[in-house]
Write a protein that holds these residues in place. Sequence first.
Motif, PDB file in Angstrom:
ATOM      1  N   TRP A 433      69.896  29.605  71.287  1.00 42.64           N
ATOM      2  CA  TRP A 433      70.240  29.195  70.320  1.00 42.64           C
ATOM      3  C   TRP A 433      69.056  28.735  69.526  1.00 42.64           C
ATOM      4  N   ASP A 434      68.073  28.182  69.995  1.00 42.09           N
ATOM      5  CA  ASP A 434      66.835  27.702  69.273  1.00 42.09           C
ATOM      6  C   ASP A 434      65.968  29.040  68.485  1.00 42.09           C
ATOM      7  N   TYR A 435      65.888  30.006  69.596  1.00 38.23           N
ATOM      8  CA  TYR A 435      65.123  31.256  69.244  1.00 38.23           C
ATOM      9  C   TYR A 435      65.959  31.974  67.941  1.00 38.23           C
ATOM     10  N   LEU A 436      67.196  32.161  67.959  1.00 34.00           N
ATOM     11  CA  LEU A 436      67.700  32.543  66.598  1.00 34.00           C
ATOM     12  C   LEU A 436      67.821  31.497  65.687  1.00 34.00           C
ATOM     13  N   GLY A 437      67.525  30.346  65.860  1.00 34.54           N
ATOM     14  CA  GLY A 437      67.400  29.256  64.711  1.00 34.54           C
ATOM     15  C   GLY A 437      66.046  29.493  64.098  1.00 34.54           C
ATOM     16  N   GLU A 438      65.185  30.129  64.823  1.00 36.70           N
ATOM     17  CA  GLU A 438      63.627  30.188  64.188  1.00 36.70           C
ATOM     18  C   GLU A 438      63.790  31.258  63.051  1.00 36.70           C
ATOM     19  N   ILE A 439      64.810  32.197  63.163  1.00 35.49           N
ATOM     20  CA  ILE A 439      64.543  33.278  61.987  1.00 35.49           C
ATOM     21  C   ILE A 439      65.098  32.612  60.713  1.00 35.49           C
ATOM     22  N   THR A 440      66.162  31.777  60.880  1.00 33.68           N
ATOM     23  CA  THR A 440      66.602  31.261  59.542  1.00 33.68           C
ATOM     24  C   THR A 440      65.986  29.834  59.114  1.00 33.68           C
ATOM     25  N   GLY A 441      65.168  29.217  60.181  1.00 33.00           N
ATOM     26  CA  GLY A 441      64.429  27.882  59.875  1.00 33.00           C
ATOM     27  C   GLY A 441      64.870  26.858  60.240  1.00 33.00           C
ATOM     28  N   ASP A 442      66.094  26.566  61.106  1.00 37.34           N
ATOM     29  CA  ASP A 442      66.866  25.712  61.726  1.00 37.34           C
ATOM     30  C   ASP A 442      65.961  25.063  62.795  1.00 37.34           C
ATOM     31  N   THR A 443      64.978  25.798  63.609  1.00 34.56           N
ATOM     32  CA  THR A 443      64.397  25.327  64.536  1.00 34.56           C
ATOM     33  C   THR A 443      63.201  25.542  64.511  1.00 34.56           C
ATOM     34  N   VAL A 444      62.313  25.596  63.450  1.00 36.85           N
ATOM     35  CA  VAL A 444      61.088  25.691  63.386  1.00 36.85           C
ATOM     36  C   VAL A 444      60.189  24.522  62.888  1.00 36.85           C
ATOM     37  N   GLY A 445      59.106  24.498  63.469  1.00 29.73           N
ATOM     38  CA  GLY A 445      58.168  23.218  63.182  1.00 29.73           C
ATOM     39  C   GLY A 445      57.672  23.525  61.542  1.00 29.73           C
ATOM     40  N   GLU A 446      56.979  22.162  61.149  1.00 26.75           N
ATOM     41  CA  GLU A 446      56.387  22.153  60.203  1.00 26.75           C
ATOM     42  C   GLU A 446      55.069  23.148  59.883  1.00 26.75           C
ATOM     43  N   ASP A 447      54.490  23.144  60.729  1.00 22.69           N
ATOM     44  CA  ASP A 447      53.109  23.945  60.820  1.00 22.69           C
ATOM     45  C   ASP A 447      53.501  25.270  60.451  1.00 22.69           C
ATOM     46  N   LEU A 448      54.600  26.098  61.102  1.00 21.13           N
ATOM     47  CA  LEU A 448      54.911  27.300  60.820  1.00 21.13           C
ATOM     48  C   LEU A 448      55.537  27.656  59.375  1.00 21.13           C
ATOM     49  N   ILE A 449      56.384  26.564  59.100  1.00 27.86           N
ATOM     50  CA  ILE A 449      56.882  26.578  57.830  1.00 27.86           C
ATOM     51  C   ILE A 449      55.714  26.808  56.689  1.00 27.86           C
ATOM     52  N   ASP A 450      54.586  25.860  56.762  1.00 25.64           N
ATOM     53  CA  ASP A 450      53.641  25.912  55.803  1.00 25.64           C
ATOM     54  C   ASP A 450      52.556  27.306  55.983  1.00 25.64           C
ATOM     55  N   HIS A 451      52.448  27.844  57.268  1.00 29.87           N
ATOM     56  CA  HIS A 451      51.819  28.829  57.360  1.00 29.87           C
ATOM     57  C   HIS A 451      52.409  30.160  56.856  1.00 29.87           C
ATOM     58  N   ILE A 452      53.939  30.127  56.732  1.00 30.65           N
ATOM     59  CA  ILE A 452      54.522  31.063  56.187  1.00 30.65           C
ATOM     60  C   ILE A 452      54.491  31.152  54.626  1.00 30.65           C
ATOM     61  N   PHE A 453      54.746  29.834  54.050  1.00 31.04           N
ATOM     62  CA  PHE A 453      54.541  29.915  52.612  1.00 31.04           C
ATOM     63  C   PHE A 453      53.166  29.915  52.285  1.00 31.04           C
ATOM     64  N   ALA A 454      51.976  29.880  52.974  1.00 32.79           N
ATOM     65  CA  ALA A 454      50.623  30.070  52.517  1.00 32.79           C
ATOM     66  C   ALA A 454      50.372  31.487  52.044  1.00 32.79           C
ATOM     67  N   ASN A 455      51.073  32.339  52.676  1.00 31.63           N
ATOM     68  CA  ASN A 455      51.012  33.724  52.322  1.00 31.63           C
ATOM     69  C   ASN A 455      51.656  34.095  50.935  1.00 31.63           C
ATOM     70  N   PHE A 456      52.340  33.382  50.451  1.00 37.30           N
ATOM     71  CA  PHE A 456      52.958  33.506  49.136  1.00 37.30           C
ATOM     72  C   PHE A 456      51.985  33.512  48.039  1.00 37.30           C
ATOM     73  N   CYS A 457      52.302  34.183  46.957  1.00 38.30           N
ATOM     74  CA  CYS A 457      51.499  34.025  45.540  1.00 38.30           C
ATOM     75  C   CYS A 457      51.768  32.669  44.966  1.00 38.30           C
ATOM     76  N   ILE A 458      50.651  32.186  44.461  1.00 37.03           N
ATOM     77  CA  ILE A 458      50.925  31.081  43.328  1.00 37.03           C
ATOM     78  C   ILE A 458      51.872  31.130  42.233  1.00 37.03           C
ATOM     79  N   GLY A 459      52.832  30.425  41.959  1.00 34.71           N
ATOM     80  CA  GLY A 459      53.747  30.414  40.812  1.00 34.71           C
ATOM     81  C   GLY A 459      55.013  31.114  41.362  1.00 34.71           C
ATOM     82  N   LYS A 460      55.357  31.373  42.768  1.00 37.11           N
ATOM     83  CA  LYS A 460      56.548  31.586  43.208  1.00 37.11           C
ATOM     84  C   LYS A 460      57.114  30.933  44.140  1.00 37.11           C
TER      85      LYS A 460
END
Length: 460
Positions: A433-460
């Motif tokens: 349940w938890d591992y599947l939730g990581e795909i959609t973001g239901d069970t991920v921590g704030e650090d991982l979220i920050d890391h993912i969006f840090a790879n985006f371009c500014i303005g998007k």
Amino acid sequence: MFIDDTIAAIATAAGEAGIGIVRISGSKAIEIIDDIFRANNNKKIYEDQRKLTYGYIFDFDNNEKIDEVLAVYMKAPHTYTKEDIVEINCHGGMIPVKRILQLVLRKGARLAEPGEFTKRAFLNGRIDLAQAEAVMDLISAKTEKGFEVAFDQLEGSLSKRVEEMRKEVLELLAHIEVSIDFSEEDVDEVTLDYLLEKSIKLEKSMTKLLSTSDTGKILREGLSTVIVGKPNVGKSSLLNSLLREARAIVTEVPGTTRDVIEEQLNIQGIPIKLIDTAGIRETEDIVEKIGVGKSKELFNKADLVIFMLDASRELTNEDLQIIEMIKDKKIIVLINKTDLPNKLDIAKICHLIGERSIIKTSLKEEVGLDELENVLVNMVYKGEVKSNSNLMIANVRHKDALERALNSLKEGIEAIRRQMPMDFIEVDYKNVWDYLGEITGDTVGEDLIDHIFANFCIGK
């Protein structure tokens, strides 16, 4: 989640262009635009929301007209971020957009971090994490097929499938917990049979989805393909033929290619990163020796190796050494120069490489290229994924989470078969349940979220 501050950024690419866009999102968006924009019809921008309004951006503090613009106001929650959004369409070029952005920041916004607009869309519940990551996949798509896969993921195809799996896991967990709560009742055997049947069905479904990961990764990032062989077998000619242009120098002199040549091409919707390498041989030439070293390093990292042989020459020690180096890789063997008298022992090659694709070509006469392209496409799809199916695992993070979920499910199935206590089985299914939730973001921590969006371009 309530986010109080207002962000702004340039949403268009740097450089000269017809239009540049400054995007503002947050609670102060209306206040800021009202302070710097005057419509030509004297209306307030919020009176005609979602309509482009013609006017000018003013810096009233310095009594200065900045630029002629079209501005639009979009009211929350029906926006990209679910916040109030204002977009200012000004003249393209670095000066207009930079001056307007500086003015917006001076009026109370802060500069957005990379990917922060999309991050807010995720945090505010408009999209899930898999959909957010699809935004960048859309932007960086190299082919129509890659774009289609990313767009379907943005539309929620992967998220829906994962949520369906999570619902199935939740149903199984409910039966497990009932069995734990009423352990004195004689329900264990019935429950175990039910759990096993449903779990095996779920395992097949997860395995099928995971099997798309190689194809998805290739469509997202490209198939890294290295052309190797001894000098003068036609490697540079192959590169030129596939590109339909004279990219590499081709001569009768062995060792012409001394460095790596890398090009991107599109074969039937599949992005291919094609790398022509220096011919592999023993040499005293310092520059060529460096090129040979790079060749060996590259094909160790490649997704696919195209190994070229010359039909007009017998197998040499150089050929045999290359075969030994690449025997554990995914390879296509290309026997070139078939327009010349054959001296190559093909039966021996088949014995040495096993069941691998062997294609006979004459690049001089343009024979065999269509077959090569078809083999490349078939290797990518492997017959497991239809080319019209866009439900794929195309993200390494998603693949890792799905693999961990599948492994936990297998451990749970094994525990059921061994009739382990329900408390032990419950742990495995909670992990699924938890591992599947990581795909959609239901069970991920704030650090991982920050890391993912840090790879985006500014303005998007």
